[in-house]
Design an enzyme around this catalytic site. Structure first.
Site, PDB file in Angstrom:
ATOM      1  N   ASP A 135     -38.113  90.110 -28.545  1.00 55.34           N
ATOM      2  CA  ASP A 135     -37.483  91.297 -27.764  1.00 55.34           C
ATOM      3  C   ASP A 135     -37.091  92.597 -28.711  1.00 55.34           C
ATOM      4  O   ASP A 135     -37.627  92.635 -29.969  1.00 55.34           O
ATOM      5  CB  ASP A 135     -36.131  90.812 -27.410  1.00 55.34           C
ATOM      6  N   ASN A 177     -23.804  82.515 -25.764  1.00 55.32           N
ATOM      7  CA  ASN A 177     -23.824  82.438 -24.167  1.00 55.32           C
ATOM      8  C   ASN A 177     -25.247  81.438 -23.810  1.00 55.32           C
ATOM      9  O   ASN A 177     -25.403  81.421 -22.658  1.00 55.32           O
ATOM     10  CB  ASN A 177     -23.779  83.446 -23.512  1.00 55.32           C
ATOM     11  N   GLU A 195     -30.465  86.657 -20.682  1.00 57.07           N
ATOM     12  CA  GLU A 195     -29.051  86.112 -20.636  1.00 57.07           C
ATOM     13  C   GLU A 195     -29.008  85.101 -19.294  1.00 57.07           C
ATOM     14  O   GLU A 195     -29.655  85.064 -18.685  1.00 57.07           O
ATOM     15  CB  GLU A 195     -28.286  87.616 -20.001  1.00 57.07           C
TER      16      GLU A 195
HETATM   17  C1  GLP Z   1     -29.852  88.038 -30.343  1.00 57.91           C
HETATM   18  C2  GLP Z   1     -31.367  88.400 -30.277  1.00 57.91           C
HETATM   19  C3  GLP Z   1     -31.892  86.639 -30.060  1.00 57.91           C
HETATM   20  C4  GLP Z   1     -31.274  85.993 -31.522  1.00 57.91           C
HETATM   21  C5  GLP Z   1     -29.926  85.537 -30.779  1.00 57.91           C
HETATM   22  C6  GLP Z   1     -28.808  85.219 -32.018  1.00 57.91           C
HETATM   23  O1  GLP Z   1     -29.169  88.997 -29.788  1.00 57.91           O
HETATM   24  N1  GLP Z   1     -31.939  88.964 -29.357  1.00 57.91           N
HETATM   25  O2  GLP Z   1     -33.381  86.782 -30.437  1.00 57.91           O
HETATM   26  O3  GLP Z   1     -31.739  84.661 -31.579  1.00 57.91           O
HETATM   27  O4  GLP Z   1     -29.167  86.854 -30.354  1.00 57.91           O
HETATM   28  O5  GLP Z   1     -28.664  85.878 -33.023  1.00 57.91           O
HETATM   29  P1  GLP Z   1     -27.863  85.417 -34.292  1.00 57.91           P
HETATM   30  O6  GLP Z   1     -28.990  84.714 -35.068  1.00 57.91           O
HETATM   31  O7  GLP Z   1     -27.685  86.933 -35.025  1.00 57.91           O
HETATM   32  O8  GLP Z   1     -26.724  84.541 -33.882  1.00 57.91           O
END
Ligand code: GLP
Length: 248
Positions: free
Chosen positions: A67, A136, A143
């Site tokens: 992403d 979530n 989402e």
């Molecule tokens: C983010 C990214 C995801 C990631 C997730 C967890 O928003 N878009 O690809 O895996 O949320 O993030 P974190 O590892 O900082 O908890």
């Protein structure tokens, strides 16, 4: 679904890097699906450490990131382009043209999404997709409520996601409202999936991942339907799941 219980973040990162390195060594032109966020950072540090020590070659590897924020320039310090450049690509000497991220600053984001899908297909498909998980249950930026049939698409970020990611920005308001993400069907087409989770803030969603029905209200539950999924979680992320087991 295979669950590997790691002691802590460090062990989770080492184990994840071992799986990625096995893939890279067994197939030198592997196609890797990559993630951003705090969870995978340690894994990338392990890959960099291995590169310095063993000179593992990424000359023929291709990568596709899950992403990118919409509206941020690639050079923006908070873009995922910058994150990947600093935290991995520049340190393992992978040719830049073999690294692909959605272009969040494209004027036609829809066309950009179709193009991203076409390049993934032309590469032969993703061999190993690395995933984090949102509190979530989002994977990539899919989402809650996202269709399981979705391909790469533009999404409006949940307020809870913007809040969770605001620690990387100067303020809550600076977190972009939209992003481009690989779709759930794109992720599910990967030959292997490797999902990582660390920390007590992930304990509840990891419990749900195993106990909830497969539902797009918790997008990550879909990976239970994949034939080759490995989850590596540390003790904090497993705390609710393991507590439930103890009282079962
Ligand atoms: C983010 C990214 C995801 C990631 C997730 C967890 O928003 N878009 O690809 O895996 O949320 O993030 P974190 O590892 O900082 O908890």
């Amino acid at each position: 679904m295979k669950l590997i219980e790691a002691k802590d973040y460090h062990e989770m990162s080492k184990l994840a890097a071992e799986i990625i390195l096995k893939q890279v060594k067994e197939k030198e032109d592997s196609v890797l699906g990559l993630a951003t966020g705090g969870t995978v950072l340690g894994t990338y540090q392990e890959l960099i450490h291995d590169f310095k020590k063993n000179k593992t070659s990424y000359d023929h590897i291709q990568t596709f990131n899950l992403d990118e924020y919409a509206g941020l320039k690639k050079e923006d310090p908070n873009s995922y382009h910058t994150y990947m450049k600093i935290n991995l690509f520049d340190n393992i000497y992978i040719p830049v043209e073999q690294t692909h991220l959605p272009n969040g600053e494209a004027s036609d984001l829809e066309e950009q999404c179709s193009a991203f899908e076409r390049i993934i297909e032309a590469s032969g498909g993703i061999d190993l997709q690395l995933l984090g998980i949102g509190q979530n249950g989002h994977i990539g930026f899919n989402e809650p409520g996202s269709s399981f049939d979705s391909k790469t698409h533009v999404v409006t970020l949940a307020e809870s996601t913007r809040k969770a990611n605001s620690c990387y920005f100067a303020s809550n308001e600076e977190v972009p409202a939209r992003a481009v993400t690989m779709g759930i069907s794109t992720i599910m087409k990967s030959k292997k999936i490797l999902l990582l989770a660390s920390g007590t803030q992930k304990a509840s969603i990891i419990y749900d991942l195993f106990h909830s029905e497969v539902t797009n209200a918790i997008p990550a539950t879909i990976i239970r339907k994949h034939a080759d999924t490995t989850i590596i979680a540390d003790q904090d992320a497993l705390s609710k799941l393991n507590q439930a087991k103890r009282y079962a």
